[in-house]
Design a protein around this motif. Structure first.
Motif, PDB file in Angstrom:
ATOM      1  N   ASP A 303     156.516 174.711 -82.048  1.00  0.00           N
ATOM      2  CA  ASP A 303     156.108 174.614 -83.615  1.00  0.00           C
ATOM      3  C   ASP A 303     154.963 175.494 -83.607  1.00  0.00           C
ATOM      4  OD1 ASP A 303     158.036 172.621 -83.856  1.00  0.00           O
ATOM      5  OD2 ASP A 303     156.614 170.888 -83.329  1.00  0.00           O
ATOM      6  N   CYS A 304     154.494 176.221 -82.620  1.00  0.00           N
ATOM      7  CA  CYS A 304     152.993 177.108 -82.578  1.00  0.00           C
ATOM      8  C   CYS A 304     153.375 178.606 -82.545  1.00  0.00           C
ATOM      9  CB  CYS A 304     152.209 176.808 -81.638  1.00  0.00           C
ATOM     10  SG  CYS A 304     151.815 174.939 -81.274  1.00  0.00           S
ATOM     11  N   GLU A 305     153.038 179.352 -83.661  1.00  0.00           N
ATOM     12  CA  GLU A 305     152.988 180.669 -83.628  1.00  0.00           C
ATOM     13  C   GLU A 305     151.788 181.303 -82.929  1.00  0.00           C
ATOM     14  OE1 GLU A 305     153.439 184.595 -86.694  1.00  0.00           O
ATOM     15  OE2 GLU A 305     154.296 182.665 -86.933  1.00  0.00           O
ATOM     16  N   ARG A 324     156.634 169.363 -88.163  1.00  0.00           N
ATOM     17  CA  ARG A 324     157.788 168.732 -88.366  1.00  0.00           C
ATOM     18  C   ARG A 324     157.866 167.010 -88.199  1.00  0.00           C
ATOM     19  NH1 ARG A 324     160.579 173.295 -88.263  1.00  0.00           N
ATOM     20  NH2 ARG A 324     159.779 175.181 -87.109  1.00  0.00           N
ATOM     21  N   GLU A 325     157.094 166.451 -87.371  1.00  0.00           N
ATOM     22  CA  GLU A 325     157.053 165.265 -86.971  1.00  0.00           C
ATOM     23  C   GLU A 325     155.883 164.562 -86.843  1.00  0.00           C
ATOM     24  OE1 GLU A 325     159.637 164.915 -83.805  1.00  0.00           O
ATOM     25  OE2 GLU A 325     157.997 164.638 -82.432  1.00  0.00           O
ATOM     26  N   THR A 326     155.714 163.286 -87.108  1.00  0.00           N
ATOM     27  CA  THR A 326     154.594 162.372 -86.679  1.00  0.00           C
ATOM     28  C   THR A 326     154.855 161.487 -85.607  1.00  0.00           C
ATOM     29  OG1 THR A 326     154.818 161.004 -88.414  1.00  0.00           O
ATOM     30  CG2 THR A 326     153.426 162.810 -88.892  1.00  0.00           C
ATOM     31  N   ARG A 327     153.820 161.058 -84.906  1.00  0.00           N
ATOM     32  CA  ARG A 327     153.997 160.056 -83.803  1.00  0.00           C
ATOM     33  C   ARG A 327     153.204 158.923 -83.994  1.00  0.00           C
ATOM     34  NH1 ARG A 327     157.870 161.446 -79.991  1.00  0.00           N
ATOM     35  NH2 ARG A 327     157.734 159.305 -79.603  1.00  0.00           N
ATOM     36  N   PRO A 328     152.752 158.247 -85.063  1.00  0.00           N
ATOM     37  CA  PRO A 328     152.006 157.284 -85.248  1.00  0.00           C
ATOM     38  C   PRO A 328     152.178 155.998 -84.152  1.00  0.00           C
ATOM     39  CG  PRO A 328     153.897 156.791 -86.841  1.00  0.00           C
ATOM     40  CD  PRO A 328     153.976 158.445 -86.049  1.00  0.00           C
ATOM     41  N   VAL A 329     151.043 155.469 -83.694  1.00  0.00           N
ATOM     42  CA  VAL A 329     150.941 154.319 -82.965  1.00  0.00           C
ATOM     43  C   VAL A 329     151.032 152.984 -83.374  1.00  0.00           C
ATOM     44  CG1 VAL A 329     149.680 153.308 -80.941  1.00  0.00           C
ATOM     45  CG2 VAL A 329     149.643 155.841 -81.225  1.00  0.00           C
ATOM     46  N   ASP A 354     159.473 170.359 -93.332  1.00  0.00           N
ATOM     47  CA  ASP A 354     158.334 170.750 -92.375  1.00  0.00           C
ATOM     48  C   ASP A 354     157.013 171.162 -93.344  1.00  0.00           C
ATOM     49  OD1 ASP A 354     158.913 173.330 -93.261  1.00  0.00           O
ATOM     50  OD2 ASP A 354     160.121 173.738 -91.518  1.00  0.00           O
ATOM     51  N   ARG A 355     156.103 171.449 -92.651  1.00  0.00           N
ATOM     52  CA  ARG A 355     154.761 172.104 -93.350  1.00  0.00           C
ATOM     53  C   ARG A 355     154.126 173.112 -92.376  1.00  0.00           C
ATOM     54  NH1 ARG A 355     151.567 167.547 -93.151  1.00  0.00           N
ATOM     55  NH2 ARG A 355     149.576 168.428 -92.451  1.00  0.00           N
ATOM     56  N   PRO A 356     154.187 174.482 -92.837  1.00  0.00           N
ATOM     57  CA  PRO A 356     153.426 175.442 -92.098  1.00  0.00           C
ATOM     58  C   PRO A 356     152.152 175.504 -92.541  1.00  0.00           C
ATOM     59  CG  PRO A 356     154.872 176.371 -93.901  1.00  0.00           C
ATOM     60  CD  PRO A 356     155.046 174.978 -93.879  1.00  0.00           C
ATOM     61  N   VAL A 357     151.268 175.537 -91.487  1.00  0.00           N
ATOM     62  CA  VAL A 357     149.782 175.590 -91.614  1.00  0.00           C
ATOM     63  C   VAL A 357     149.377 176.837 -90.769  1.00  0.00           C
ATOM     64  CG1 VAL A 357     147.603 174.161 -91.487  1.00  0.00           C
ATOM     65  CG2 VAL A 357     149.643 172.877 -91.760  1.00  0.00           C
ATOM     66  N   PRO A 358     148.507 177.872 -91.736  1.00  0.00           N
ATOM     67  CA  PRO A 358     148.021 178.641 -90.925  1.00  0.00           C
ATOM     68  C   PRO A 358     146.829 178.397 -90.104  1.00  0.00           C
ATOM     69  CG  PRO A 358     148.392 179.227 -93.541  1.00  0.00           C
ATOM     70  CD  PRO A 358     148.537 177.763 -93.007  1.00  0.00           C
ATOM     71  N   VAL A 446     147.376 170.599 -96.020  1.00  0.00           N
ATOM     72  CA  VAL A 446     147.186 169.361 -95.496  1.00  0.00           C
ATOM     73  C   VAL A 446     148.159 168.224 -95.879  1.00  0.00           C
ATOM     74  CG1 VAL A 446     144.609 169.829 -95.664  1.00  0.00           C
ATOM     75  CG2 VAL A 446     145.787 168.514 -97.331  1.00  0.00           C
ATOM     76  N   GLY A 447     149.155 168.445 -96.628  1.00  0.00           N
ATOM     77  CA  GLY A 447     150.234 167.434 -96.969  1.00  0.00           C
ATOM     78  C   GLY A 447     149.576 166.255 -97.740  1.00  0.00           C
ATOM     79  N   ASN A 448     148.939 166.720 -98.861  1.00  0.00           N
ATOM     80  CA  ASN A 448     148.360 165.751 -99.923  1.00  0.00           C
ATOM     81  C   ASN A 448     148.859 166.176-101.233  1.00  0.00           C
ATOM     82  OD1 ASN A 448     145.911 164.564 -97.975  1.00  0.00           O
ATOM     83  ND2 ASN A 448     147.170 163.305 -98.711  1.00  0.00           N
ATOM     84  N   SER A 449     148.870 165.441-102.387  1.00  0.00           N
ATOM     85  CA  SER A 449     148.808 165.989-103.395  1.00  0.00           C
ATOM     86  C   SER A 449     147.475 166.625-103.927  1.00  0.00           C
ATOM     87  CB  SER A 449     149.256 164.820-104.603  1.00  0.00           C
ATOM     88  OG  SER A 449     148.398 163.966-104.763  1.00  0.00           O
TER      89      SER A 449
END
Length: 483
Positions: A303-305, A324-329, A354-358, A446-449
């Motif tokens: 997932d890393c460039e 692409r995914e989260t791993r919540p505990v 997915d969500r690309p983040v520079p 950041v994946g918010n509105s």
């Protein structure tokens, strides 16, 4: 169509047929009628009885009364029968309702949501105990028993010995759900349990909001199922005064403090075991790319460039993280897999999105150094604990607490400054906003509105007061020129 919807459907499309005779000794006279395309029928021993029932249905139809599609009864008869049925049925206790409600929602929600439901309903359970019940049992044990009891898999298991007394009290002594609607004192007690901890101190703002939202949804479910007539919690003003979800400015670190904290992480634990060093990049993706901890746990090398280091005279290049995914505990009892880490898509997005983040060159360099030193973990993940497994919340919390003690002056260790690893994400978002990045772009990264970003961070953006003052000064000057 759900069972509840089916029970509530009525129609004015009614046809009543003439009475027919069949070759039967006991009930030869047959009355048939159709409601909303669904046929209904009754048999009678004598024709006068059949004629009488047909006349009743005919008069209801002539009055313009709707008929219930499922039972074929005129609405007035259906309501009377429903009321009689309600009076005959014993009231649904809060304990039984919580178990049924969680079981109904369990298959469709994530592990963290399941855990949150159990916590919220358990908190309210203390307000639904009958007076004098469980007086010899501590509140903490009652909450633990309530959390344990709502897990569907536990309903077929023996109650743990340490929870038996509390479980027995809950199973036999919780009030009916309807008391929340009918008794103002009970409703006030519910609101108190949502807003305060067991020690009487106010609960954290986000905890209050989450619990209230969960119980609100549960009571809507109860109203839809006819257990109560309406959700009484909606009649109370939502939200606690003074809390609107804003980020506390005191938790935000500046650039120097951020670098000092990341450096301090590398000194946690022995150099050989690298307990802290292997997590420097983990905290860095929160500080420089605003990742959530669960997103960092699930980050993979694929997932890393990460561009190569710049040659002499060349500008360093930005990279990209594609989330692409989260791993919540969560506890093992909350996940379908029986593992502590759930595997989910991104928060508030479709499962396949997915969500690309520079990411800036400084983070590219940190990640490349991390990969050279530690390589990748199972499944190509970037981060792992000392055993090579997923990084648990207890692991990154312990390392962070030790790093704060090393990096911060003694008088700041007990302050809110960077008190949680999540505060690194807050610092990153605030930095972007103060740099002038549009709110919509910050929200995308950041994946918010945009609404959430504005509501939570508007008090952390510098320069607004000076800009506003300058505009007011100019307006006053303009008024003076025209006076």
């Amino acid at each position: 169509m759900t069972e509840i919807q089916s029970r509530r459907e009525f129609s004015l499309n009614v046809r009543i047929w003439d009475i027919t005779t069949r070759k039967r000794k006991n009930r030869p006279f047959r009355l048939r009628w159709i409601v909303g395309g669904r046929e209904h029928g009754l048999s009678f021993a004598t024709k006068p009885l059949a004629d009488s029932r047909r006349s009743e249905l005919w008069r209801a139809m002539q009055r313009g009364e709707a008929f219930h599609v499922e039972t074929g009864l005129p609405e007035s008869e259906f309501r009377a029968a429903e009321e009689s049925e309600r009076e005959e049925e014993p009231p649904v206790s809060w304990f039984a309702f919580c178990r049924d409600y969680v079981a109904a929602r369990w298959p469709a929600v994530a592990a963290k949501t399941r855990e949150g439901m159990a916590d919220s309903l358990a908190a309210v359970t203390l307000a639904l105990l009958k007076e004098g019940a469980a007086k010899d049992i501590v509140a903490r044990d009652l909450r633990r028993a309530a959390r344990w009891s709502v897990v569907p898999a536990h309903q077929s298991e023996p109650v743990p010995e340490k929870l038996k007394a509390a479980y027995k009290a809950l199973a036999s002594s919780t009030r009916p759900v309807a008391d929340i609607e009918n008794d103002p004192a009970v409703l006030r007690a519910v609101e108190y349990r949502l807003a305060f901890r067991l020690d009487g101190k106010p609960s954290a703002g986000e905890t209050y909001r989450r619990r209230r939202r969960t119980v609100n949804t549960a009571l809507d479910f109860a109203a839809a199922g006819g257990i109560i007539t309406k959700n009484p919690l909606r009649s109370l003003q939502g939200g606690r005064k003074g809390f609107f979800g804003e980020v506390d400015r005191r938790v935000l670190v500046n650039a120097v403090q951020g670098r000092q904290l990341l450096a301090a992480v590398s000194y946690v634990g022995s150099w050989h075991r690298a307990r802290g060093r292997r997590l420097v990049a983990f905290y860095a993706v929160m500080y420089y790319a605003a990742l959530r901890p669960a997103e960092a746990v699930g980050l993979r090398f694929a997932d890393c460039e990460l561009p190569e280091p710049a040659e002499d005279g060349e500008a360093a290049l930005w990279g990209t993280l594609t989330l692409r995914e989260t791993r919540p505990v969560s506890g093992k009892q909350w996940t379908d897999s029986g593992e502590r880490h759930d595997k989910r898509g991104l928060k508030a997005r479709a499962a396949s999105s997915d969500r690309p983040v520079p990411i800036p060159p400084v983070l590219v360099a940190i990640l490349r150094d991390h990969l050279r030193t530690f390589g990748t973990a199972k499944g190509g993940r970037l981060f792992a604990n000392e055993r090579g497994d997923l990084v648990g919340s207890s692991t990154y919390w312990r390392v962070w607490e030790e790093a704060r003690a090393l990096a911060l002056p003694p008088e700041r260790v007990d302050s809110p400054l960077a008190g949680r690893p999540y505060d690194l994400r807050h610092a990153c978002i605030t930095r972007w906003l103060n740099a002038g990045v549009p709110i919509a772009e910050v929200a995308r990264r950041v994946g918010n509105s945009p609404e959430v970003i504005h509501r939570r961070y508007h008090g952390c953006v510098d320069g607004h007061e000076e800009a506003a003052n300058a505009k007011i000064t100019k307006a006053l000057e303009d008024e003076g020129d025209t006076a």
